[in-house]
Design an enzyme around this catalytic site. Structure first.
Site, short mmCIF file in Angstrom:
data_model
loop_
_atom_site.label_atom_id
_atom_site.label_comp_id
_atom_site.label_asym_id
_atom_site.label_seq_id
_atom_site.Cartn_x
_atom_site.Cartn_y
_atom_site.Cartn_z
N GLY A 237 0.81 -1.21 0.00
CA GLY A 237 0.00 0.00 0.00
C GLY A 237 0.84 1.26 0.00
N LYS B 9 3.70 12.33 -2.80
CA LYS B 9 4.67 11.38 -2.26
C LYS B 9 5.52 12.07 -1.19
CE LYS B 9 7.87 7.87 -4.07
NZ LYS B 9 8.44 7.34 -5.32
N GLY C 67 7.26 7.42 6.40
CA GLY C 67 6.33 8.04 5.48
C GLY C 67 6.88 9.21 4.71
N ARG D 61 -2.25 -0.46 -9.82
CA ARG D 61 -1.10 -1.32 -10.08
C ARG D 61 -1.52 -2.78 -10.16
NH1 ARG D 61 2.96 1.80 -6.96
NH2 ARG D 61 1.91 3.70 -6.34
N ASP E 70 4.11 -4.43 -7.52
CA ASP E 70 3.46 -3.24 -6.97
C ASP E 70 3.95 -1.96 -7.65
OD1 ASP E 70 5.77 -4.25 -5.27
OD2 ASP E 70 5.66 -2.17 -4.57
#
EC number: 2.7.7.-
Length: 475
Positions: free
Chosen positions: A82, A105, A118, A175, A240
């Protein structure tokens, strides 16, 4: 601006709401103003982009979510990955009606961050920003970059770096791993809903899952053919990181080759060379097989097998078309495979710069001396004489005209390539607060085929100290 949240509202079981976390002392570094205008976002102010991408304050109408997916990473299945550091903020409906993800991002932790922070760092954010625009200018399907934000927030990777964000866009970030997650987590009933979403929003010309998979195979094959012809190594072709829309997705330790090295590995986390340049076609097929396995039971097995059987032909046909064009050959002839094999053997044996060789090959004429600029690339020009004569005869056999051929070759063989050494120089300058080198390189890469006298220094061979080595996965 016309923001919508189709993914979040139609597929709430495929994502989690997340509030982006602000960066410390966020600073707006770059806006891709031409692309913002194309998407109908030109009226959004610099201050609002900084607030949205660096200060944790989404624009009105945004509903940020982190998507869930799985994936095969270096051959092993990871059941829950994820968006660990990225958020789908919203989708923008452009003036032409096209829907574009706004995907941030480096926005902080999400339910899928596992043990990560993160964050993204300035180094990797610059690399993604430049690479996505460079590939777009080369005609290679890709996500694109909209906004770049830096900060003074320390982020710990292999060393202490500073946090950054990049806002990227694409029609979708779906994806292979999305399908895999629901297939192998006991939620197979969600797969028809995902397929319906894809068909309605991204493949309206198709009728069912079988046609959709066939199109995914075709797009993937053509994408990898373009990578091979461009000498581009993705570096982390996990499932992914494979787009269902056939886009170049998730830029990590990518690299364009310099000297022609067929088994070039750009990722120092890949000691076995699983994702080496010459392995990318096979890995694309392997990844499609994993997608087919996830679709089994929802798409007819015979249709899946028939689509997979088309992969190699699709890839080789497109790659052959591209390489013939790069050599200025208008038609296929029976001896062409041998001509190409010998060319690649010589390029590899002599460690000749792939991009400059093809660009300067366009200066070859039907008669007269070989171009001095081309010979200057060859450590021992004498061993190239037989191939060059053979190439000249091949041109004559189809009545090739020198001027027209050079123009056509210049339009497909870039003069300006995002070499790792150029990217690294830009990163080092940006880390010192100097964005001028970034602006120069960004400008040059947007017109890779043009003669640009003001940027001639960006088109020269790499310095002797640079060997086109491997890069870190960390970002």
């Amino acid at each position: 601006m016309k923001l919508i949240n189709t993914f979040a509202t139609e597929l709430p079981w495929a994502c989690e709401p997340v509030v982006p976390q602000p960066l410390q002392d966020a600073q707006l570094l770059h806006l891709n103003r031409d692309l913002l205008a194309e998407l109908g976002l030109a009226e959004v102010s610099d201050a609002h982009w900084l607030a949205c991408c660096g200060e944790g304050r989404p624009l009105p109408g945004m509903q940020p979510v982190a998507q869930v997916y799985a994936g095969h990473q270096f051959g092993g299945y990871s059941p829950r990955l994820g968006d660990g550091r990225a958020l789908l903020l919203a989708e923008q409906q452009a003036p032409d009606g096209q829907r574009w993800d706004l995907h941030l991002k480096g926005a902080g932790k999400t339910p899928f961050s596992r043990f990560g922070d993160g964050r993204a760092v300035l180094r990797s954010s610059i690399r993604e920003y430049l690479a996505s625009e460079a590939l777009h200018a080369l005609g290679i399907p890709t996500t694109r970059a909209l906004v770049l934000v830096a900060s003074q927030e320390p982020v710990y990777r292999e060393q202490v770096e500073t946090g950054a964000t990049v806002l990227r866009t694409a029609p979708s970030h779906l994806r292979f791993g999305h399908i895999e997650y629901f297939a192998w987590s006991g939620q197979g009933e969600k797969i028809p809903l995902l397929l319906d979403y894809l068909l309605r929003h991204h493949f309206p010309e198709l009728n069912n899952g079988a046609e959709l998979f066939t199109e995914v195979v075709r797009r993937t094959a053509r994408l990898i053919a373009k990578w091979q012809a461009a000498g581009f190594c993705h570096g982390v072709m996990n499932t992914d990181n494979m787009s269902l829309l056939g886009l170049t997705l998730d830029y990590g330790p990518y690299g364009f080759i310099d000297a022609y090295v067929p088994d070039f590995v750009c990722n120092h986390s890949d000691p076995a060379g699983r994702y080496a340049l010459d392995q990318q076609p096979a890995v694309g097929y392997w990844n499609l097989q994993k997608l087919a396995q996830a679709l089994a039971g929802h798409v007819d097995d015979a249709a899946l097998a028939a689509a997979l059987a088309q992969y190699e032909q699709q890839l080789m046909l497109h790659y052959s078309e591209l390489m013939r064009a790069k050599l200025g050959l208008a038609v296929w002839q029976e001896d062409d495979p041998a001509l190409f094999r010998e060319l690649f053997r010589l390029l590899a044996a002599n460690k000749v710069d792939y991009h400059l060789f093809l660009r300067r090959l366009g200066e070859v004429t039907q008669e007269g001396a070989w171009p001095a600029s081309l010979l200057a690339l060859l450590p021992d020009p004498a061993i190239w004489q037989a191939w060059l004569e053979r190439y000249r005869l091949r041109l004559a056999s189809e009545g090739s005209e020198d001027g027209a051929r050079k123009a056509q070759m210049d339009a497909i063989n870039p003069k300006y390539v995002l070499r790792n050494t150029l990217a690294q120089q830009v990163i080092e300058a940006a880390e010192q607060g100097n964005m001028a080198p970034f602006e120069r390189l960004f400008t040059a890469l947007r017109r890779p085929y043009d003669e640009q006298p003001d940027y001639e220094d960006l088109a020269t061979p790499n310095p002797a100290w640079y060997c086109g080595g491997e890069l870190s996965c960390s970002s």
